[in-house]
Design an enzyme around this catalytic site. Structure first.
Site, PDB file in Angstrom:
ATOM      1  CE  LYS A 185     -30.587 -40.413 -16.542  1.00  0.00           C
ATOM      2  NZ  LYS A 185     -29.434 -39.586 -16.887  1.00  0.00           N
TER       3      LYS A 185
ATOM      4  CD  GLN B 188     -28.415 -36.293 -15.192  1.00  0.00           C
ATOM      5  OE1 GLN B 188     -28.626 -37.499 -15.044  1.00  0.00           O
ATOM      6  NE2 GLN B 188     -28.871 -35.620 -16.229  1.00  0.00           N
TER       7      GLN B 188
ATOM      8  CG  ASP C  71     -24.767 -41.925 -19.725  1.00  0.00           C
ATOM      9  OD1 ASP C  71     -25.920 -42.306 -20.019  1.00  0.00           O
ATOM     10  OD2 ASP C  71     -24.535 -41.058 -18.859  1.00  0.00           O
TER      11      ASP C  71
END
Ligand code: NAD
Length: 294
Positions: free
Chosen positions: A53, A97, A120
């Site tokens: 990412k 994460q 997200d």
């Protein structure tokens, strides 16, 4: 023979579009988009995901920050880290994460991220806005699937879409997005899960199947009608002695059986997976441009 929905090429094109948009944005005096990621612990797969990412950010001209924190960090300490990023005006998006160590509540951490930085799309404010069809950050995997359907001009209007799996990050939002007004969207959706009876009777009626259950090669040829569009979200590592790394990646669809009957199908790997990071970048750009929470 089905046409492949190529996530690799589509994601690459999407990244190029983002890069061009960043250049235009900077030329017009905009600030460089900046994504921050928090990684707790040293799980190998999570490290790879997060590093990919961060690398993708550099490629499209974003700034990125990676905070690596020890697995023993307390929940309170992690929440303070999130506060620091929430309060930093230079940072547009924050992802934590997953998975997190067992002693930390994913829900508390997710809800602690400021909704305006929640690229997200996991915060209840963003989920609620998505349900109400208001501007929101749509979580990366469902967003990537929408982009794939859009880029291949797949007609979803009035079609019967069967989603297999009701997880918060894939199946459940996917069912809402396919049913809501819009394009892609406007489909008639059946959301199925582990308690669904006679799943095959549902999948056989589907014009579009989105398989997100995490059981390799679950969807077989006899479960699919001729001409269906097949989206395979599953990625499971299956031991494979012929591979150097010792495993191969399997989707939820038995590709050899389903592909000849389908009109379109995503391969695994190279289908839904590559779209995910590109979607996260897209959300970060939207945040930098204040396009969601205007
Ligand atoms: P999950 O384990 O959270 O949820 C699985 C869902 O499948 C549950 O809702 C369960 O009810 C349903 N299910 C289980 N067995 C079933 C059965 N026999 N019939 C019908 N439904 C059944 O999984 P998840 O996080 O949604 O992930 C699903 C898969 O997608 C996994 O393989 C995961 O690795 C993959 N995934 C891929 C991406 C990507 O970027 N490509 C992103 C997220 C998840």
């Amino acid at each position: 023979m089905a046409e492949l929905l190529d996530g690799k090429i589509t994601a690459k094109n999407l990244r190029l579009e983002i890069k061009e948009e960043v250049n235009n944005w900077l030329a017009s005096g905009g600030k460089k988009p900046h994504l921050a990621a928090i990684l707790v612990g040293d799980d190998g797969a999570s490290q790879t995901y997060v590093e990919n990412k961060v690398k993708a950010c550099e490629e499209v001209g974003f700034d990125s920050t990676l905070r690596r924190l020890p697995a023993a960090i307390t929940e309170e300490e992690l929440l303070r880290e999130v506060d620091g990023i929430n309060d930093n005006p230079d940072i547009d998006g924050l992802i934590v994460q997953l998975p997190l160590p067992d002693h930390i509540s994913v829900e508390r951490v997710t809800q602690h991220i400021h909704p305006e930085k929640d690229v997200d799309g996991f915060h209840p404010v963003n989920v609620g806005r998505m349900v109400k069809n208001l501007p929101s950050y749509i979580s990366a995997t469902p967003f990537g699937i929408l982009k794939l359907l859009e880029k291949y001009d797949i007609d979803t209007q009035g079609k019967h879409c069967v989603v297999i799996g009701r997880s918060e990050i894939v199946g459940s939002p996917m069912s809402i997005l396919m049913a809501r007004k819009g394009n892609p969207g406007n489909a008639t959706v059946t959301l199925t899960h582990s308690r669904t009876q006679n799943l095959k009777s549902h999948t056989l009626q589907a014009d579009i199947i989105i398989a997100a259950l995490g059981i390799p090669e679950f969807l077989t040829g006899d479960m699919v009608k001729e001409g269906a569009v097949i989206i395979d979200v599953g990625i499971t590592r299956v031991p494979d002695a012929t591979k150097k790394r010792g495993f191969s990646l399997k989707g939820d669809v038995k590709f050899d059986e389903v592909e000849p009957k389908a009109s379109y199908i995503t391969p695994v790997p190279g289908g839904v997976g590559p779209m995910t990071i590109a979607s996260l970048l897209y959300n970060t750009l939207l945040s930098a441009q204040k396009k969601v929470f205007a």
